[in-house]
Write a protein that holds these residues in place. Structure first.
Motif, PDB file in Angstrom:
ATOM      1  N   LYS A  45     -17.211   0.094  14.747  1.00  0.00           N
ATOM      2  CA  LYS A  45     -16.967  -1.224  14.263  1.00  0.00           C
ATOM      3  C   LYS A  45     -15.508  -1.348  14.102  1.00  0.00           C
ATOM      4  O   LYS A  45     -14.727  -2.357  14.716  1.00  0.00           O
ATOM      5  N   TRP A  46     -14.485  -0.512  13.794  1.00  0.00           N
ATOM      6  CA  TRP A  46     -12.978  -0.632  13.761  1.00  0.00           C
ATOM      7  C   TRP A  46     -12.641  -0.795  15.055  1.00  0.00           C
ATOM      8  O   TRP A  46     -11.552  -1.659  15.447  1.00  0.00           O
ATOM      9  N   VAL A  47     -13.039   0.020  15.926  1.00  0.00           N
ATOM     10  CA  VAL A  47     -12.645  -0.247  17.548  1.00  0.00           C
ATOM     11  C   VAL A  47     -13.050  -1.552  18.230  1.00  0.00           C
ATOM     12  O   VAL A  47     -12.124  -1.985  18.760  1.00  0.00           O
ATOM     13  N   GLN A  48     -14.147  -1.978  17.613  1.00  0.00           N
ATOM     14  CA  GLN A  48     -14.597  -3.559  18.358  1.00  0.00           C
ATOM     15  C   GLN A  48     -13.611  -4.404  17.582  1.00  0.00           C
ATOM     16  O   GLN A  48     -13.354  -5.144  18.365  1.00  0.00           O
ATOM     17  N   VAL A  49     -13.011  -3.919  16.308  1.00  0.00           N
ATOM     18  CA  VAL A  49     -12.239  -5.325  15.725  1.00  0.00           C
ATOM     19  C   VAL A  49     -10.787  -5.196  16.614  1.00  0.00           C
ATOM     20  O   VAL A  49     -10.149  -6.224  16.932  1.00  0.00           O
ATOM     21  N   LEU A  50     -10.452  -4.035  17.285  1.00  0.00           N
ATOM     22  CA  LEU A  50      -9.242  -4.057  18.147  1.00  0.00           C
ATOM     23  C   LEU A  50      -9.548  -4.736  19.277  1.00  0.00           C
ATOM     24  O   LEU A  50      -8.641  -5.325  19.942  1.00  0.00           O
ATOM     25  N   PHE A  51     -10.782  -4.387  19.797  1.00  0.00           N
ATOM     26  CA  PHE A  51     -11.145  -5.309  21.088  1.00  0.00           C
ATOM     27  C   PHE A  51     -11.066  -6.826  20.834  1.00  0.00           C
ATOM     28  O   PHE A  51     -10.348  -7.470  21.710  1.00  0.00           O
ATOM     29  N   TRP A  52     -11.637  -7.392  19.945  1.00  0.00           N
ATOM     30  CA  TRP A  52     -11.593  -8.773  19.713  1.00  0.00           C
ATOM     31  C   TRP A  52     -10.240  -9.062  19.500  1.00  0.00           C
ATOM     32  O   TRP A  52      -9.579 -10.441  20.037  1.00  0.00           O
ATOM     33  N   SER A  53      -9.296  -8.298  18.859  1.00  0.00           N
ATOM     34  CA  SER A  53      -8.062  -8.770  18.434  1.00  0.00           C
ATOM     35  C   SER A  53      -7.113  -8.689  19.755  1.00  0.00           C
ATOM     36  O   SER A  53      -6.162  -9.663  19.934  1.00  0.00           O
ATOM     37  N   SER A  54      -7.307  -7.895  20.655  1.00  0.00           N
ATOM     38  CA  SER A  54      -6.617  -7.446  21.826  1.00  0.00           C
ATOM     39  C   SER A  54      -6.822  -8.643  22.831  1.00  0.00           C
ATOM     40  O   SER A  54      -5.880  -9.061  23.425  1.00  0.00           O
ATOM     41  N   ILE A  55      -8.144  -9.474  22.868  1.00  0.00           N
ATOM     42  CA  ILE A  55      -7.995 -10.516  23.837  1.00  0.00           C
ATOM     43  C   ILE A  55      -7.447 -11.513  23.209  1.00  0.00           C
ATOM     44  O   ILE A  55      -6.698 -12.399  24.236  1.00  0.00           O
ATOM     45  N   LEU A  56      -7.162 -11.777  22.231  1.00  0.00           N
ATOM     46  CA  LEU A  56      -6.438 -12.903  21.432  1.00  0.00           C
ATOM     47  C   LEU A  56      -4.961 -12.595  21.844  1.00  0.00           C
ATOM     48  O   LEU A  56      -4.112 -13.548  21.639  1.00  0.00           O
ATOM     49  N   LEU A  57      -4.413 -11.407  22.257  1.00  0.00           N
ATOM     50  CA  LEU A  57      -3.019 -11.020  22.394  1.00  0.00           C
ATOM     51  C   LEU A  57      -2.913 -11.085  24.080  1.00  0.00           C
ATOM     52  O   LEU A  57      -1.736 -10.843  24.462  1.00  0.00           O
ATOM     53  N   TRP A  58      -3.837 -11.648  24.882  1.00  0.00           N
ATOM     54  CA  TRP A  58      -3.586 -11.476  26.186  1.00  0.00           C
ATOM     55  C   TRP A  58      -2.462 -12.475  26.698  1.00  0.00           C
ATOM     56  O   TRP A  58      -1.810 -12.079  27.762  1.00  0.00           O
ATOM     57  N   ASP A  59      -2.128 -13.682  26.039  1.00  0.00           N
ATOM     58  CA  ASP A  59      -1.267 -14.594  26.403  1.00  0.00           C
ATOM     59  C   ASP A  59       0.070 -14.095  25.957  1.00  0.00           C
ATOM     60  O   ASP A  59       1.113 -14.872  26.143  1.00  0.00           O
ATOM     61  N   HIS A  60       0.120 -13.076  24.973  1.00  0.00           N
ATOM     62  CA  HIS A  60       1.532 -12.694  24.705  1.00  0.00           C
ATOM     63  C   HIS A  60       2.027 -11.237  25.214  1.00  0.00           C
ATOM     64  O   HIS A  60       3.050 -11.315  24.888  1.00  0.00           O
ATOM     65  N   LEU A  61       1.224 -10.493  25.624  1.00  0.00           N
ATOM     66  CA  LEU A  61       1.485  -9.378  26.439  1.00  0.00           C
ATOM     67  C   LEU A  61       1.186  -9.103  27.700  1.00  0.00           C
ATOM     68  O   LEU A  61       0.045  -9.887  28.217  1.00  0.00           O
ATOM     69  N   PRO A  62       1.518  -8.311  28.533  1.00  0.00           N
ATOM     70  CA  PRO A  62       1.096  -8.091  30.187  1.00  0.00           C
ATOM     71  C   PRO A  62      -0.275  -8.044  30.255  1.00  0.00           C
ATOM     72  O   PRO A  62      -0.897  -7.226  29.481  1.00  0.00           O
ATOM     73  N   HIS A  63      -0.729  -8.682  31.365  1.00  0.00           N
ATOM     74  CA  HIS A  63      -2.162  -8.634  31.416  1.00  0.00           C
ATOM     75  C   HIS A  63      -2.656  -7.084  31.932  1.00  0.00           C
ATOM     76  O   HIS A  63      -3.763  -6.601  31.839  1.00  0.00           O
ATOM     77  N   LYS A  64      -1.631  -6.594  32.749  1.00  0.00           N
ATOM     78  CA  LYS A  64      -2.170  -5.522  33.549  1.00  0.00           C
ATOM     79  C   LYS A  64      -2.299  -4.195  32.405  1.00  0.00           C
ATOM     80  O   LYS A  64      -2.693  -3.243  32.638  1.00  0.00           O
ATOM     81  N   LEU A  65      -1.683  -4.581  31.385  1.00  0.00           N
ATOM     82  CA  LEU A  65      -1.588  -3.508  29.868  1.00  0.00           C
ATOM     83  C   LEU A  65      -2.794  -3.966  29.239  1.00  0.00           C
ATOM     84  O   LEU A  65      -3.746  -2.987  29.077  1.00  0.00           O
ATOM     85  N   MET A  66      -2.967  -5.123  28.911  1.00  0.00           N
ATOM     86  CA  MET A  66      -3.977  -5.566  28.001  1.00  0.00           C
ATOM     87  C   MET A  66      -5.237  -5.568  28.434  1.00  0.00           C
ATOM     88  O   MET A  66      -6.483  -5.461  27.627  1.00  0.00           O
ATOM     89  N   ILE A  67      -5.509  -6.159  29.634  1.00  0.00           N
ATOM     90  CA  ILE A  67      -6.895  -6.059  30.204  1.00  0.00           C
ATOM     91  C   ILE A  67      -7.573  -5.074  30.198  1.00  0.00           C
ATOM     92  O   ILE A  67      -8.888  -4.731  29.704  1.00  0.00           O
ATOM     93  N   PRO A  68      -7.083  -3.698  30.975  1.00  0.00           N
ATOM     94  CA  PRO A  68      -7.919  -2.432  30.739  1.00  0.00           C
ATOM     95  C   PRO A  68      -7.979  -1.789  29.432  1.00  0.00           C
ATOM     96  O   PRO A  68      -8.939  -1.328  29.369  1.00  0.00           O
ATOM     97  N   LEU A  69      -6.933  -2.383  28.601  1.00  0.00           N
ATOM     98  CA  LEU A  69      -7.067  -1.576  27.145  1.00  0.00           C
ATOM     99  C   LEU A  69      -8.186  -2.337  26.331  1.00  0.00           C
ATOM    100  O   LEU A  69      -9.122  -1.707  25.608  1.00  0.00           O
ATOM    101  N   SER A  70      -8.279  -3.743  26.476  1.00  0.00           N
ATOM    102  CA  SER A  70      -9.326  -4.299  26.017  1.00  0.00           C
ATOM    103  C   SER A  70     -10.850  -3.749  26.537  1.00  0.00           C
ATOM    104  O   SER A  70     -11.809  -3.583  25.616  1.00  0.00           O
ATOM    105  N   ASN A  71     -11.005  -3.660  27.687  1.00  0.00           N
ATOM    106  CA  ASN A  71     -12.094  -3.143  28.248  1.00  0.00           C
ATOM    107  C   ASN A  71     -12.429  -1.718  27.748  1.00  0.00           C
ATOM    108  O   ASN A  71     -13.465  -1.426  27.294  1.00  0.00           O
ATOM    109  N   LEU A  72     -11.315  -0.805  27.577  1.00  0.00           N
ATOM    110  CA  LEU A  72     -11.684   0.433  27.007  1.00  0.00           C
ATOM    111  C   LEU A  72     -12.056   0.359  25.402  1.00  0.00           C
ATOM    112  O   LEU A  72     -12.936   1.061  25.235  1.00  0.00           O
ATOM    113  N   PHE A  73     -11.390  -0.743  24.864  1.00  0.00           N
ATOM    114  CA  PHE A  73     -11.816  -0.751  23.208  1.00  0.00           C
ATOM    115  C   PHE A  73     -13.268  -1.233  23.324  1.00  0.00           C
ATOM    116  O   PHE A  73     -14.101  -0.380  22.391  1.00  0.00           O
TER     117      PHE A  73
END
Length: 401
Positions: A45-73
């Protein structure tokens, strides 16, 4: 008037929903005994919280880092949640572990390849959708197959099927219908995807709470049913089962034999060798008797060193033979213990039940036979004899001639 939901609003709602759910479940299980399934579910459940949080950060951090990271979460979080539910439903074995290990490795690898080398939004959506589909398909098949499955398991399985169908539709739409589709696109397949994720959130949480309560109930039921030291039926459970066997014997006109077994000089064993050794003697005794009783017999601990057995369908000859076999088996098994040889006295009564026959009456009469065995020198089997007991009546309790 056209109505269109804002995708980012949905993301905030999912983040808030998972955050609240994570907090509630964490505190719900805070004082409960720790087990792997609960730990995995809460972590998921807490890892899923990180997933939804990470999507909201896509506009502020590099996509090449955040997109794979979100998918991993989402893969790790969803995988942990599904694994926990499967463990709680006793369907997570070696094969399931291998399946999810290979699936997670393949999903992460394929998504990273797409994100790093192709980086087309619709391909990323299709890859993630297929991964989620395969994650939920395995428990859907296992939980919905077989009529012996509890209703909660089957309902959860059908909901997983619904989520799988939704992910299949999203996969096909991303590849063939809407090639411009990305995670934040506002269209029908995306709305169905978020509906599916909502059902996964609700279903997973509800199933976890219900299964936790079910496990707690089963644990309490087991504590009430089985003796904690010997693992055989407790007094209360034995008496309830004995009543059922008596009712069945009355209905089918079958003989019903009751045995009371009492370890001889058990107090002396405790006083000489200590209570730990005494407990070991009781465990060894229960193991020996249970292994020699045979299938279909009831066996329970009804007192400190006093045990009882019901032999359904055994007449006087058969029950006497079985009681003697138990006496000999206990004597032989005790020679290998460190407390010296110990023996057992056994009282036996056999009846053809009548409507007025009760387990309580049979216990009292059988206890007289046991007392006689003790009085005559112990280490023997004594059958209750109604002719020598003026207080009993063959007519009332159905003593077998």
């Amino acid at each position: 008037m056209d109505f269109q939901l804002d995708i980012k609003t949905l993301l905030y709602l999912f983040l808030l929903g998972n955050l609240i759910t994570g907090l509630l479940i964490t505190f719900y299980r805070f004082d409960a005994p720790k087990d792997m399934a609960s730990g995995l579910f809460i972590t998921g459940k807490w890892v899923q919280v990180l997933f939804w949080s990470s999507i909201l950060l896509w506009d502020h951090l590099p996509h090449k880092l955040m997109i794979p990271l979100s998918n991993l979460f989402i893969l790790v979080g969803g995988g942990l949640e599904i694994t926990a539910l499967m463990m709680m439903m006793d369907i997570f074995g070696r094969m399931a572990g291998l399946y999810y290990t290979v699936l997670t490795a393949g999903s992460v690898t394929s998504f990273c390849v797409i994100a790093l080398f192709f980086n087309q939004p619709n391909l990323r959506v299709a890859s993630a959708s297929m991964s989620v589909l395969l994650y939920v398909l395995y428990p859907a098949v296992r939980l919905s197959a077989g009529k012996e499955r509890p209703p909660l398991h089957r309902i959860t399985g059908f909901i997983f099927y619904g989520i799988a169908v939704t992910m299949l539709g999203r996969f096909l739409a991303a590849l063939f219908i809407r090639p411009e589709m990305g995670v934040l696109s506002a269209n029908l397949p995306q709305y169905l995807y978020y509906v599916g994720m909502f059902f996964l959130l609700v279903t997973g949480t509800a199933a976890f709470i219900l299964l936790s309560n079910e496990h707690s109930y089963e644990k309490l039921k087991r504590m009430a049913t089985y003796d904690s030291l010997t693992g055989i039926l407790s007094r209360r459970a034995f008496l309830l089962e004995a009543e059922l066997k008596l009712t069945l014997a009355l209905k089918k006109s079958r003989p019903y034999s009751l045995l009371l077994l009492d370890l001889d000089h058990f107090k002396k064993i405790n006083d000489t060798y200590g209570h730990d050794q005494g407990d070991g003697v009781l465990q060894e005794f229960a193991y020996t008797v249970e292994n020699n009783l045979g299938n279909g017999a009831l066996f329970g601990r009804v007192g400190g060193e006093e045990f009882a057995a019901v032999l359904y369908g055994m007449d006087e000859a058969d029950s006497s033979l079985k009681a003697e076999q138990l006496r000999v088996a206990v004597a032989e098994a005790s020679r290998s213990t460190g407390t010296g040889a110990h023996t057992v006295s056994i009282g036996v009564i056999t009846v053809l039940p009548e409507p007025c026959t009760s387990v309580n009456t049979l216990f009292k009469l059988c206890d007289r036979a046991l007392y006689q065995a003790k009085r005559e020198g112990r280490n023997r089997v004594v059958r209750y004899n109604s002719q020598e007991d003026s207080k009993s009546s063959k007519i009332h309790i159905g003593i077998q001639e």
